[in-house]
Design an enzyme around this catalytic site. Structure first.
Site, PDB file in Angstrom:
ATOM      1  N   TYR A   1       0.184  -1.364   0.063  1.00 53.87           N
ATOM      2  CA  TYR A   1      -0.381  -0.292   0.327  1.00 53.87           C
ATOM      3  C   TYR A   1       0.997   0.938  -0.087  1.00 53.87           C
ATOM      4  O   TYR A   1       0.495   2.325  -0.306  1.00 53.87           O
ATOM      5  CB  TYR A   1      -0.729  -0.195   1.165  1.00 53.87           C
ATOM      6  CG  TYR A   1      -2.132  -0.456   0.939  1.00 53.87           C
ATOM      7  CD1 TYR A   1      -1.810  -2.535   0.381  1.00 53.87           C
ATOM      8  CD2 TYR A   1      -3.311  -0.927   1.649  1.00 53.87           C
ATOM      9  CE1 TYR A   1      -2.958  -3.065  -0.218  1.00 53.87           C
ATOM     10  CE2 TYR A   1      -4.195  -2.037   1.654  1.00 53.87           C
ATOM     11  CZ  TYR A   1      -4.333  -2.765   0.617  1.00 53.87           C
ATOM     12  OH  TYR A   1      -5.118  -3.462   0.494  1.00 53.87           O
TER      13      TYR A   1
ATOM     14  N   LYS B   1       2.186 -14.050   4.912  1.00 53.15           N
ATOM     15  CA  LYS B   1       2.707 -15.842   4.736  1.00 53.15           C
ATOM     16  C   LYS B   1       3.903 -15.697   4.310  1.00 53.15           C
ATOM     17  O   LYS B   1       4.265 -15.145   3.348  1.00 53.15           O
ATOM     18  CB  LYS B   1       1.792 -14.878   2.866  1.00 53.15           C
ATOM     19  CG  LYS B   1       1.881 -15.487   1.737  1.00 53.15           C
ATOM     20  CD  LYS B   1       0.518 -17.075   1.676  1.00 53.15           C
ATOM     21  CE  LYS B   1       0.385 -18.051   0.884  1.00 53.15           C
ATOM     22  NZ  LYS B   1      -0.269 -19.120   1.350  1.00 53.15           N
TER      23      LYS B   1
ATOM     24  N   ASP C   1      -3.582 -17.390   4.828  1.00 53.92           N
ATOM     25  CA  ASP C   1      -5.249 -18.096   4.404  1.00 53.92           C
ATOM     26  C   ASP C   1      -5.656 -18.791   5.057  1.00 53.92           C
ATOM     27  O   ASP C   1      -6.966 -18.975   5.013  1.00 53.92           O
ATOM     28  CB  ASP C   1      -4.770 -19.093   3.348  1.00 53.92           C
ATOM     29  CG  ASP C   1      -3.289 -19.125   2.841  1.00 53.92           C
ATOM     30  OD1 ASP C   1      -2.503 -18.958   3.894  1.00 53.92           O
ATOM     31  OD2 ASP C   1      -3.202 -20.434   2.557  1.00 53.92           O
TER      32      ASP C   1
ATOM     33  N   ASP D   1      -6.334  -5.634   5.413  1.00 54.40           N
ATOM     34  CA  ASP D   1      -7.411  -4.895   5.128  1.00 54.40           C
ATOM     35  C   ASP D   1      -8.157  -5.767   4.709  1.00 54.40           C
ATOM     36  O   ASP D   1      -9.489  -5.725   5.116  1.00 54.40           O
ATOM     37  CB  ASP D   1      -6.418  -4.293   3.535  1.00 54.40           C
ATOM     38  CG  ASP D   1      -7.928  -2.755   2.821  1.00 54.40           C
ATOM     39  OD1 ASP D   1      -8.456  -2.987   3.575  1.00 54.40           O
ATOM     40  OD2 ASP D   1      -7.354  -2.787   2.077  1.00 54.40           O
TER      41      ASP D   1
END
Ligand code: NAP
Length: 483
Positions: free
Chosen positions: A133, A180, A213, A237
């Protein structure tokens, strides 16, 4: 904190656009009704400001006010198409480096969801200024885009410490770190390593890592297992929107943007223009952001009075249109506001506000070189090349061009998969963006410049990345299939 001569704590209030005016009016009315020593200083940002031709959407007097008060309560801001390119929200976030975004998601009485009765009560602590971002993007070739994902040890320490301190302030029992890191070992792994290093400093709080995930999967399957989740910007987010949906949607989702010097409290939702001025919108999200603000200002009693009155109100079946629908006897925004005030002093048997302690903001050094390496060496260079040749044609050509260099071509990859030299396996569908990896001993800048000049005789190089070792450890990952 800015205290006025009358002993009041000064807060910058930005009413915002669309429904912002209604939700800020409701929130201000309720906060003022508690009698807490809060004084609001109203300033503009958003649509009106863009229309006046200011591209940032945030005028100087608003910035000056926040610099002085250090605390802002902000309604939603619209970014009108055709007036400004930047979002006024992002301008504020960047300007005041509010590095942590705290988003609670708690089940409410009288707000039916598929999860009702399970006691969902979790908080996402999202890194707010780094990661993808930062918006550093390039087109490598006309058909291949690139976005830099920058994650710092300093930024990771700040957000991890904030998560643990926030957990302590709310008496929460656990902090999970969602990354991740199994795929992005350096960037996402940076947050995981900071988390593992810092967690032992908080032995009173359970800590564990979860792959992001699976975290999304677990949030849908068993959300009540989570207390606090700390995560990187983009993960946060997505996970925080998911969490809001578990408890009744945007009308109930508050947030706090926390920086070293400034805190900005705002609802998660936008300006919902179709409802503007209709007196139907649910003000709870901004009201709960205001409750978080009161706790930040150590006005614990006023915060609990409001939270308890809100819980009593919802439990009694009074709610706005987003809960009751058009024909279900929904309260208007003003009726809902008045009912909350009339319930001041009441506490539900089943739905009490938490006990809070002051949040200790983490003190993390602001030194730019936050981490130092005592020994470093350059061991190669990745040259990103635009070419419509096949991998083999490019490989042969680049080997010819680099024959005189002390750097040797180790391999070529296409979007992270090795495509030259090929030693069997699946064939990658190549694009025109290749990465040529060269390795050498004691590589100097002149070796690199000579190599790039040689390659440029035939090929368009688009990007360079040095391959370094810091304190003997490689600082780059291998391509898929690279040995
Ligand atoms: P939105 O304003 O959040 O509204 C989307 C939908 O969410 C609404 O149509 C409504 O759903 C529901 N909703 C939102 N707030 C609600 C509330 N207080 N009570 C009840 N329901 C509520 O999103 P958007 O329409 O995508 O964005 C509109 C503008 O807001 C855009 O200019 C966007 O850039 C801006 N925005 C600003 C912020 C911010 O300032 N932080 C955040 C997001 C978006 P139903 O239609 O189902 O009733």
């Amino acid at each position: 904190m800015h205290i006025t001569p009358e002993g009041k704590k000064l807060v910058t209030l930005i009413p915002g656009d669309g429904i912002g005016v209604e939700v800020s009016d409701a929130t201000r009315t309720i906060i003022e009704a508690t009698g807490a020593p809060i004084e609001f200083e109203v300033h503009l940002a958003g649509a009106e400001v863009f229309k006046q031709g200011l591209p940032s959407g945030v005028p100087a007097d608003t910035i000056e006010s926040i610099q002085r008060t250090r605390v802002a309560l902000k309604g939603p801001l619209e970014t009108p198409v055709g007036f400004g390119e930047k979002s006024a929200n992002v301008t504020l976030r960047k300007l005041f480096e509010t590095y942590g975004n705290i988003r609670p998601a708690r089940e409410f009485p009288g707000v039916p969801t598929p999860y009702s009765g399970r006691g969902v009560d979790l908080v996402i602590v999202r890194e707010n200024v780094e990661d993808l971002y930062a918006g550093i993007e390039y087109m490598q070739t006309p058909g291949v885009a690139e976005c830099l994902k920058l994650i710092s040890r300093k930024g990771s320490e700040k957000i991890v410490r904030l998560a643990f301190e926030f957990a302590r302030s709310e008496g929460r029992k656990s902090v999970a770190c969602a990354t991740k890191s199994n795929i992005m070992k350096m960037t996402e792994g940076m947050l995981k390593r900071a988390f593992e290093d810092i967690a032992p400093e908080y032995p009173d709080i359970e800590s564990w890592h979860v792959i992001v995930d699976n975290c999304a999967h677990q949030l849908v399957k068993l959300p009540e297992q989570f207390d606090v989740i700390v995560t990187t910007n983009m993960n946060g987010d997505i996970l925080s929107d998911l969490s809001s949906a578990l408890i009744g949607g945007l009308g109930f989702a508050p947030s706090a943007n926390i920086g070293n010097d400034v805190a900005i409290f705002e609802a998660v939702h936008g300006s919902a223009p179709k409802y503007a001025g209709k007196n139907v919108i649910n003000p709870t999200a901004l009201l709960l952001s205001g409750v978080m603000m009161l706790r930040h200002l150590q006005e614990f009693e006023a915060a609990s009075t409001i939270e308890n009155a809100l819980l009593v109100t919802l439990e009694s079946g009074v709610a706005c249109r987003d809960v009751k629908g058009d024909d279900g006897g929904a309260a208007s925004t003003t009726e809902f506001t008045e009912t909350i005030i009339s319930n001041f002093g009441k506490v539900s048997d089943k739905w009490a506000a938490r006990e809070y302690k002051p949040l200790v903001l983490p003190q993390v050094s602001s030194a730019p070189d936050f981490v130092k390496a005592t020994d470093r060496k350059v061991v190669g260079i990745d040259v990103f090349v635009e070419s419509d040749l096949s991998a083999e044609e490019l490989g042969i050509s680049v080997e010819e061009l680099s024959a005189a260099s002390q750097l040797t071509l180790k391999m070529i990859d296409n979007r992270g998969t090795k495509v030259y030299p090929v030693t069997g396996g699946a064939v990658t569908d190549c694009t025109d963006a290749y990465r040529c990896r060269f390795i050498g001993d004691a590589v100097g800048d002149s070796d690199i410049f000579d190599l790039v000049a040689a390659i440029a005789q035939r090929h368009a190089w688009v990007h360079l990345e040095k391959l370094q070792e810091f304190d003997g450890a490689a600082t780059f990952t291998k391509a898929q299939g690279e040995d």
